[in-house]
Design an enzyme around this catalytic site. Structure first.
Site, PDB file in Angstrom:
ATOM      1  CE  LYS A  89      31.121 -10.860   2.085  1.00 55.69           C
ATOM      2  NZ  LYS A  89      31.774 -10.081   1.012  1.00 55.69           N
ATOM      3  CE  LYS A 111      35.948 -10.297   3.663  1.00 58.53           C
ATOM      4  NZ  LYS A 111      36.213  -8.968   4.208  1.00 58.53           N
ATOM      5  CD  GLU A 135      37.781  -6.228  -9.062  1.00 59.28           C
ATOM      6  OE1 GLU A 135      38.211  -6.331 -10.227  1.00 59.28           O
ATOM      7  OE2 GLU A 135      36.686  -5.698  -8.789  1.00 59.28           O
TER       8      GLU A 135
END
Length: 218
Positions: A15, A75, A166
């Site tokens: 994360k 990220k 995604e």
């Protein structure tokens, strides 16, 4: 290098990446090997990869995290490398022939009839998904996900952290990299790098369903 069991228990969806740690050129070449050598049904290899290894490239990919997916922006920007996984939209005749000829160049066919048989077999499976099941695009995308799974584990073996996402605007990626004109479309993004000490997810125990739940004896 870690054992498979060690890698499975070590890796997780990162994360928070340490923006100051970069993957070596040698290690990323191994990641590229994984991307290239992944298995696919009938060896159809319906993939392409957009690779960002600098701030400019990562900024282009980060455009897909604006708005609803803003939580994924760090990220992308803080990772060492970021890869957009793309699938072929259609396996047209030109592409099918290109795969066949590359196999021939690489010495896979000892006899001419073997080459013909392979082409017929690959076309058979493609036609099943194109005309019978009518899920050609989905079938091709599934091969890309096989590739993604392989590279997630392989990166873990190298001690490299990853996070598959995604939660990105796939249309924005198609537009940014003009993918559709090339016969491809984005399906997901994977960031590669090294976990930050501030990543809370690294400190949470892994959780998986029990063996009794998921394994059935034949």
């Amino acid at each position: 290098m870690k054992t498979i069991n060690e890698a499975l228990n070590w890796r997780y969806s990162t994360k928070v990446f340490d923006a100051n740690k970069k993957i070596s050129a040698e290690d990323f070449e191994q990641i590229k090997d994984m991307l290239q050598m992944s298995p696919s049904s009938t060896n159809i290899q319906p993939w392409s990869f957009v690779i960002a290894d600098d701030d400019a490239g990562k900024a282009r990919i980060a455009k897909s995290t604006q708005g609803a997916f803003h939580f994924n922006t760090p990220k992308v920007l803080d990772a060492s490398h970021v890869v957009v996984f793309c699938t072929r939209i259609h396996a047209d005749d030109e592409y099918m022939q290109a795969v066949l000829e590359k196999e021939d160049q690489d010495g896979r066919y000892a006899q001419p009839e073997f080459k013909t048989q392979m082409h017929q077999a690959r076309q058979l499976f493609l036609d099943i998904h194109r005309y019978d099941v009518k899920d050609e695009a989905h079938w091709l995308a599934k091969q890309v996900y096989l590739n993604m799974g392989a590279v997630l584990l392989g990166s873990g073996l190298l001690g490299i952290d990853t996070v598959p996402m995604e939660g990105v605007d796939l249309q924005a990626l198609d537009t940014e990299f003009d993918l559709r004109s090339k016969g491809y479309s984005a399906v997901a993004v994977v960031s590669f790098g090294y976990r930050s000490d501030e990543d809370f997810n690294a400190k949470i125990p892994k959780s998986r369903l029990s063996e009794e739940t998921i394994f059935i004896k034949a």
